[in-house]
Enzyme design. Structure first.
Site, PDB file in Angstrom:
ATOM      1  N   ASP A 262      -4.584 -10.542 -14.844  1.00 44.91           N
ATOM      2  CA  ASP A 262      -5.991 -10.523 -14.411  1.00 44.91           C
ATOM      3  C   ASP A 262      -6.086 -10.792 -12.911  1.00 44.91           C
ATOM      4  O   ASP A 262      -6.777 -10.087 -12.172  1.00 44.91           O
ATOM      5  CB  ASP A 262      -6.794 -11.599 -15.165  1.00 44.91           C
ATOM      6  CG  ASP A 262      -6.577 -11.520 -16.658  1.00 44.91           C
ATOM      7  OD1 ASP A 262      -7.047 -10.556 -17.258  1.00 44.91           O
ATOM      8  OD2 ASP A 262      -5.906 -12.414 -17.196  1.00 44.91           O
TER       9      ASP A 262
ATOM     10  N   GLU B  49      -0.320  -4.997 -17.665  1.00 43.38           N
ATOM     11  CA  GLU B  49      -1.059  -3.877 -17.076  1.00 43.38           C
ATOM     12  C   GLU B  49      -0.576  -3.562 -15.662  1.00 43.38           C
ATOM     13  O   GLU B  49      -0.291  -2.418 -15.323  1.00 43.38           O
ATOM     14  CB  GLU B  49      -2.543  -4.245 -17.041  1.00 43.38           C
ATOM     15  CG  GLU B  49      -3.409  -3.221 -16.412  1.00 43.38           C
ATOM     16  CD  GLU B  49      -4.885  -3.420 -16.758  1.00 43.38           C
ATOM     17  OE1 GLU B  49      -5.713  -3.020 -15.958  1.00 43.38           O
ATOM     18  OE2 GLU B  49      -5.215  -3.950 -17.839  1.00 43.38           O
TER      19      GLU B  49
HETATM   20  O1  TRH Z   1       1.359 -11.205 -16.491  1.00 41.66           O
HETATM   21  P1  TRH Z   1       1.021 -10.140 -17.432  1.00 41.66           P
HETATM   22  O2  TRH Z   1       1.572 -10.285 -18.773  1.00 41.66           O
HETATM   23  O3  TRH Z   1      -0.542  -9.987 -17.495  1.00 41.66           O
HETATM   24  C1  TRH Z   1      -1.222  -9.684 -18.703  1.00 41.66           C
HETATM   25  C2  TRH Z   1      -1.691  -8.249 -18.696  1.00 41.66           C
HETATM   26  O4  TRH Z   1      -2.346  -7.860 -17.528  1.00 41.66           O
HETATM   27  C3  TRH Z   1      -2.593  -8.019 -19.868  1.00 41.66           C
HETATM   28  O5  TRH Z   1      -3.098  -6.695 -19.813  1.00 41.66           O
HETATM   29  C4  TRH Z   1      -3.713  -9.028 -19.825  1.00 41.66           C
HETATM   30  O6  TRH Z   1      -4.575  -8.817 -20.846  1.00 41.66           O
HETATM   31  C5  TRH Z   1      -3.089 -10.404 -19.915  1.00 41.66           C
HETATM   32  O7  TRH Z   1      -2.252 -10.610 -18.799  1.00 41.66           O
HETATM   33  C6  TRH Z   1      -4.127 -11.501 -19.976  1.00 41.66           C
HETATM   34  O8  TRH Z   1       1.556  -8.721 -16.873  1.00 41.66           O
HETATM   35  P2  TRH Z   1       1.127  -7.835 -15.620  1.00 41.66           P
HETATM   36  O9  TRH Z   1      -0.233  -7.289 -15.797  1.00 41.66           O
HETATM   37  O10 TRH Z   1       2.185  -6.865 -15.412  1.00 41.66           O
HETATM   38  O11 TRH Z   1       1.092  -8.838 -14.387  1.00 41.66           O
HETATM   39  C7  TRH Z   1       2.265  -9.335 -13.828  1.00 41.66           C
HETATM   40  C8  TRH Z   1       2.124  -9.398 -12.335  1.00 41.66           C
HETATM   41  O12 TRH Z   1       3.188 -10.167 -11.818  1.00 41.66           O
HETATM   42  C9  TRH Z   1       2.213  -8.037 -11.659  1.00 41.66           C
HETATM   43  O13 TRH Z   1       1.332  -8.010 -10.559  1.00 41.66           O
HETATM   44  C10 TRH Z   1       3.637  -8.001 -11.129  1.00 41.66           C
HETATM   45  C11 TRH Z   1       3.816  -9.431 -10.757  1.00 41.66           C
HETATM   46  N1  TRH Z   1       5.183  -9.929 -10.642  1.00 41.66           N
HETATM   47  C12 TRH Z   1       5.555 -10.473  -9.430  1.00 41.66           C
HETATM   48  O14 TRH Z   1       4.784 -10.462  -8.463  1.00 41.66           O
HETATM   49  N2  TRH Z   1       6.805 -11.016  -9.317  1.00 41.66           N
HETATM   50  C13 TRH Z   1       7.688 -11.027 -10.341  1.00 41.66           C
HETATM   51  O15 TRH Z   1       8.824 -11.526 -10.185  1.00 41.66           O
HETATM   52  C14 TRH Z   1       7.288 -10.432 -11.575  1.00 41.66           C
HETATM   53  C15 TRH Z   1       8.263 -10.403 -12.718  1.00 41.66           C
HETATM   54  C16 TRH Z   1       6.024  -9.908 -11.695  1.00 41.66           C
END
Ligand code: TRH
Length: 376
Positions: free
Chosen positions: A22, A273
């Protein structure tokens, strides 16, 4: 529809439910509206910790800070500060705006353009719901549903205007790559090894995949940034018998460096996402660990993305990829075809490069929001 209007400023409200997604989406959108669309942007977040993980320069102990052109505000859940509403108000993922703010919005002339930014889905119904109006039951305000998506009729995907150029420049620049590995304190991957990045939820069957890849025909280097998968990977490592798998644990990277990791790997395992979209823009094969929802509604969402992603591919490739994604998400009890999936990577690459280029022809989400807000 009104004719195009000047848009003076924007505010985005985001309630962090869990994880990073989010905050990640709201932050990217805020930065892009400020940096590329020259809008003063306020970002209200009820929890600054996920944002500080994504961007380490952000402080979690302050009510207000300015970064990357965005006015970042802590959103207290008790009494909302009396603040004049912006001309464009975006409620991320259906979050409830403070009642006092809604009342101020209703008194403003003209009232703000008010968008509800929805979750991403590749399902077909998105096109029919995108930009539907929803009048407030009591106040003279109209909210519009804004759906990100994969088609021309949707709101598009988050993508900075220069993202693919920056990606290609990084891939062509060995010095930038060396600097990246040094910055994240990671030895460069062994040459000739297949490079995978692994990010996912605890239910992904990582140990089963690693056991297969241990018998791969060549070395498989797996970079695992901090997530439940990192613990699973370490437990597997401790059990010995790693064969051809080389595990590299990484800290949770900044969003900036996470992109570079995705660009450096031959295939990326992502979740939720936002990391999904970043993996698509990497233009390399990917595996999506979808955020699980009640009553398995995520299964239809996963299949909808697979349908779009695999539309132009051979039936055998479709079967392998679909089967692997389903098993990775535990949608069925089938065996994980981890070695077949590995063997299919060259065919997937050709296709993913083309899909990425096609999607990049679409107008990006921030641009579509800015245009829509000027027209409504
Ligand atoms: O963290 P998430 O599991 O977020 C989820 C989803 O958005 C889901 O749709 C929502 O309903 C829920 O939260 C509440 O996965 P997402 O969306 O991929 O977000 C991870 C973020 O972290 C993304 O911007 C990439 C970032 N990231 C880093 O910046 N550094 C890292 O080392 C990693 C592994 C990820």
């Amino acid at each position: 529809m009104r004719t195009a209007a000047r848009l003076s400023d924007c505010e985005i409200f985001c309630t962090v439910i869990d994880n990073y997604g989010d905050a990640a989406v709201s932050w990217r959108l805020a930065r892009q509206l400020a940096g590329e669309h020259h809008l003063p942007v306020r970002l209200w977040l009820n929890d600054l910790r996920p944002l500080a993980a994504l961007e380490p320069a952000i402080r979690i102990d302050t009510l207000r800070q300015q970064f990357a052109g965005v006015d970042i505000r802590f959103w207290p859940q008790t009494e909302f500060p009396d603040t004049p509403p912006a001309a464009l108000v975006i409620a991320a993922f259906g979050c409830q705006l403070p009642e006092t703010h809604l009342e101020r919005m209703a008194r403003q002339q003209p009232p703000p353009r008010w968008l509800n930014l929805e979750y991403l889905s590749a399902e077909a119904w998105v096109d029919d719901c995108h930009t539907l109006p929803s009048p407030h039951p009591r106040l003279p305000l109209v909210q519009y549903f804004f759906f990100p998506g994969f088609t021309e009729r949707s709101g598009g995907l988050l993508r900075e205007h220069d993202l693919l150029a920056r990606r290609d420049a990084f891939r062509a620049d060995p010095a930038a790559q060396t600097a990246f590995w040094q910055r994240i304190n990671c030895p460069p991957p062994p040459s000739g090894a297949l490079r995978l990045s692994l990010f996912g939820y605890a239910h992904a069957p990582l140990a089963r995949a690693l056991a297969h890849w241990a018998r791969a025909p060549g070395p498989v280097w797996c970079a695992v940034p901090d997530s439940p998968l990192a613990d699973a990977a370490e437990a597997w490592l401790a059990a010995g018998n790693t064969g051809n798998v080389h595990l590299q644990r990484l800290p949770f990277l900044s969003q900036h460096d996470y992109d570079r990791l995705l660009w450096s790997c031959d295939a990326n395992f992502v979740r939720g996402e936002d990391s999904l979209i970043r993996a698509i823009w990497a233009g390399r094969p990917l595996v999506w660990n979808i955020y699980p929802q009640d009553q398995d509604t995520h299964a239809a969402k996963l299949d909808a993305l697979l349908d779009r992603m695999l539309a132009q591919t051979e039936p055998t490739l479709q079967t392998t990829v679909r089967h692997f994604w389903h098993a990775w998400n535990r949608l069925d009890d089938d065996e994980l075809p981890a070695l077949d999936w590995l063997a299919s990577l060259p065919a997937q690459l050709t296709h993913l490069q083309a899909w990425c280029a096609t999607l990049a022809n679409q107008e990006d989400l921030a641009t579509q929001i800015a245009k829509f807000a000027r027209m409504v």
